[in-house]
Structure formats: structure tokens, C-alpha cells
Design an enzyme around this catalytic site. Sequence first.
Site, mmCIF file in Angstrom:
data_model
loop_
_atom_site.group_PDB
_atom_site.id
_atom_site.type_symbol
_atom_site.label_atom_id
_atom_site.label_comp_id
_atom_site.label_asym_id
_atom_site.label_seq_id
_atom_site.Cartn_x
_atom_site.Cartn_y
_atom_site.Cartn_z
ATOM 1 N N PRO A 197 -28.208 -0.030 -8.109
ATOM 2 C CA PRO A 197 -29.114 0.968 -7.512
ATOM 3 C C PRO A 197 -30.256 0.341 -6.724
ATOM 4 O O PRO A 197 -30.632 0.837 -5.667
ATOM 5 C CB PRO A 197 -29.622 1.740 -8.733
ATOM 6 C CG PRO A 197 -28.519 1.613 -9.734
ATOM 7 C CD PRO A 197 -27.961 0.224 -9.533
ATOM 8 N N LEU A 198 -30.809 -0.768 -7.244
ATOM 9 C CA LEU A 198 -31.899 -1.435 -6.531
ATOM 10 C C LEU A 198 -31.419 -1.937 -5.173
ATOM 11 O O LEU A 198 -32.074 -1.762 -4.141
ATOM 12 C CB LEU A 198 -32.436 -2.602 -7.369
ATOM 13 C CG LEU A 198 -33.508 -3.474 -6.688
ATOM 14 C CD1 LEU A 198 -34.747 -2.652 -6.379
ATOM 15 C CD2 LEU A 198 -33.851 -4.668 -7.574
ATOM 16 N N TYR B 46 0.860 -1.176 0.000
ATOM 17 C CA TYR B 46 0.000 0.000 0.000
ATOM 18 C C TYR B 46 0.898 1.228 0.000
ATOM 19 O O TYR B 46 1.545 1.546 0.986
ATOM 20 C CB TYR B 46 -0.899 0.039 1.244
ATOM 21 C CG TYR B 46 -1.923 -1.060 1.341
ATOM 22 C CD1 TYR B 46 -2.270 -1.846 0.242
ATOM 23 C CD2 TYR B 46 -2.571 -1.311 2.537
ATOM 24 C CE1 TYR B 46 -3.217 -2.836 0.351
ATOM 25 C CE2 TYR B 46 -3.531 -2.302 2.654
ATOM 26 C CZ TYR B 46 -3.847 -3.068 1.560
ATOM 27 O OH TYR B 46 -4.796 -4.058 1.674
ATOM 28 N N PHE C 289 -14.174 -4.708 1.022
ATOM 29 C CA PHE C 289 -15.172 -4.031 0.192
ATOM 30 C C PHE C 289 -16.598 -4.268 0.708
ATOM 31 O O PHE C 289 -17.457 -4.793 -0.002
ATOM 32 C CB PHE C 289 -15.078 -4.450 -1.275
ATOM 33 C CG PHE C 289 -13.785 -4.077 -1.942
ATOM 34 C CD1 PHE C 289 -13.114 -2.923 -1.594
ATOM 35 C CD2 PHE C 289 -13.244 -4.881 -2.929
ATOM 36 C CE1 PHE C 289 -11.922 -2.577 -2.205
ATOM 37 C CE2 PHE C 289 -12.048 -4.540 -3.550
ATOM 38 C CZ PHE C 289 -11.385 -3.386 -3.184
ATOM 39 N N PRO C 290 -16.892 -3.885 1.962
ATOM 40 C CA PRO C 290 -18.220 -4.165 2.522
ATOM 41 C C PRO C 290 -19.354 -3.437 1.826
ATOM 42 O O PRO C 290 -20.509 -3.810 1.970
ATOM 43 C CB PRO C 290 -18.091 -3.699 3.977
ATOM 44 C CG PRO C 290 -16.965 -2.720 3.970
ATOM 45 C CD PRO C 290 -16.010 -3.213 2.925
ATOM 46 N N LEU C 291 -19.063 -2.400 1.016
ATOM 47 C CA LEU C 291 -20.119 -1.714 0.274
ATOM 48 C C LEU C 291 -19.863 -1.729 -1.222
ATOM 49 O O LEU C 291 -20.440 -0.935 -1.954
ATOM 50 C CB LEU C 291 -20.262 -0.258 0.756
ATOM 51 C CG LEU C 291 -21.212 -0.030 1.926
ATOM 52 C CD1 LEU C 291 -21.285 1.446 2.269
ATOM 53 C CD2 LEU C 291 -22.606 -0.549 1.602
ATOM 54 N N GLY C 292 -19.014 -2.620 -1.688
ATOM 55 C CA GLY C 292 -18.639 -2.593 -3.098
ATOM 56 C C GLY C 292 -19.609 -3.321 -3.992
ATOM 57 O O GLY C 292 -20.167 -4.353 -3.629
ATOM 58 N N GLY C 293 -19.843 -2.792 -5.189
ATOM 59 C CA GLY C 293 -20.542 -3.506 -6.229
ATOM 60 C C GLY C 293 -22.045 -3.589 -6.092
ATOM 61 O O GLY C 293 -22.669 -4.538 -6.566
ATOM 62 N N PHE C 294 -22.670 -2.611 -5.488
ATOM 63 C CA PHE C 294 -24.120 -2.646 -5.325
ATOM 64 C C PHE C 294 -24.816 -2.012 -6.532
ATOM 65 O O PHE C 294 -24.381 -0.987 -7.039
ATOM 66 C CB PHE C 294 -24.535 -1.875 -4.066
ATOM 67 C CG PHE C 294 -24.287 -2.615 -2.781
ATOM 68 C CD1 PHE C 294 -25.219 -2.566 -1.769
ATOM 69 C CD2 PHE C 294 -23.142 -3.355 -2.587
ATOM 70 C CE1 PHE C 294 -25.013 -3.238 -0.570
ATOM 71 C CE2 PHE C 294 -22.915 -4.027 -1.407
ATOM 72 C CZ PHE C 294 -23.854 -3.965 -0.386
#
Length: 289
Positions: free
Chosen positions: A220-221, A63, A213-218
Amino acid sequence: MTDIAQAGTFALGDRTVKRLGYGAMQLAGPGVFGPPEDRAAAVAVLREAVAAGVDHIDTSDFYGPHVTNRIIREALHPYPDGLVIVTKVGARRGADASWNPAFSAEELTRAVHDNLRNLGVDALDVVNLRLMFDVHGPAEGPIEAPLTVLADLQRQGLIRRIGLSNATPRQIAEGRRITDIVCVQNQYNLAHRGDDAVIDDLAAAGIAYVPFFPLGGFSPLQSGTLSEVAAGLGATPMQVALAWLLRRSPNILLIPGTSSLGHLRENLAAAALALPDEAMAALDRIGAA
């Protein structure tokens, strides 16, 4: 300040850590490359995380490269008793910020020594072998040779515990035949549920699962459902996503990352968020969408 012990604890090898930790990836510059715009803010986030009770920090010397480990050392060294720092090897950064495999014995050994030096420690608490057969996700490929290198470094006393990252079920099984695997770090969240069986198998074996990535790739629905549940609970979508992971399985250890004190406090507050059954049911449907 939220008592993050409300989220519970789980074993990381022979250590026990709180289930809500901190991921240092976002402390580097844009694209996880180069230095941060505000180094003092990065130091402040780390110090507040530990002051809030975080005892599990996830990092890697690729990193930056070399950036986040040096910031961790500046912020926290000498490290408090009980703090577990988990790092990763197996990749290197190109001059163009690309992510490239670094699997040879020489590269892995150099990476371990880079981590030791930049963190300022004599031994690394946990080293995850980041598999790079596909940079975007788990893909089959042989892991015996690189994992054996890490096991040798462990016997030399430079590594205490070993884990896997970006691994398939077959690779996890192979790894467990070669050495003691204390954790698996893969992408997993409300919408990306491909590791459901892996999580359950690891839980039965007492092995930690660390989703990134707990919020990745959602879609809109999916985001709409998450937002509706969050609004009903008076919480943020990130807090609900983290709380869902905490409830999903007791062996899940969270490492949400941020370079913002405000977002850090928001994330840690997820430890106190209780999801009612109807909220869990609505959220579970996201993964089936």
C-alpha cells in the site's frame, strides 16, 4: 491516438521493434485457462494494438492452452510485415490449470510444432525457453539440454531467434555460451528490482530485457507513492509504471497485456508520458523501500 514510436525502438536479434508492445496472456480465460468470455473483444484488442503501431506481440501456446495463439491467428493472419511474435515453451498446463515443467526434447519439439500450427507460420520469430525450476521465480538448474533442443530446431529453420524467461544471471550466462540469446523475460517492476544488474549487463551486450508484471506485488505504501506521482502528472498509475520502465534502460521492451480496449489505449499512451527527474527520484525510492 498516441504515436507509440515516441517510446523508441530496440533490437530483438536482427529485428528492430518499438519498445511498447503487447502481451497476449490475458486474452485467455480466467487463470490463463480456457477460452475468453468474449472472443470478439479479444480479436478487437489485437487488431487495434497492431493498428496503433504495435509490432511486438508476446504469447505462448500454453496460454489457454492453445487459446491465445488461435485468437492471434484469427485476428491478424496473414501477419503484417514487420510484426514480431514472440512465444514461450518449457511449460504445460495440467487439467487442473496447474503450470508444470515440460523440458524433455519430445515436449519442447511438440510445443514448437503446436506454436507453428496454431499461429499459422512456417517459422517462429522468437522462442523463449521458460525455465520452470520454480514456477514463482528464477531458480538455479541446468539448461544446456533443453536449450540445445531449441538450438537444433533453430538450425532446422523452425525457430529464428531464441530467448530465456524466468532465468537467473548464471543461466543467462550459460545460455549465451550455448546459443545467441536475443532477449530475457523476467519479472521486474518499480517494487521488484532484483534484476537491476542483469538489465544493465544485457543493455551493454545489446540484448533486450522484457519485464512482466509491471504493477505486481506493490505494498500500500508503494502504491501510494505511485498514485501520488501519477496524480501530479495527470496520468494513471499503470502509465507511470510503464513510463518508468521505458526510462529505466533503453533495452527494456514492454509487453503490457489486457483484454480491454480502454486499458490498451491507456497503456499505449504511456509512450508519450515524460517523467521529470523529481518523479523518477520518487519512483526509484519505491524499489528501495
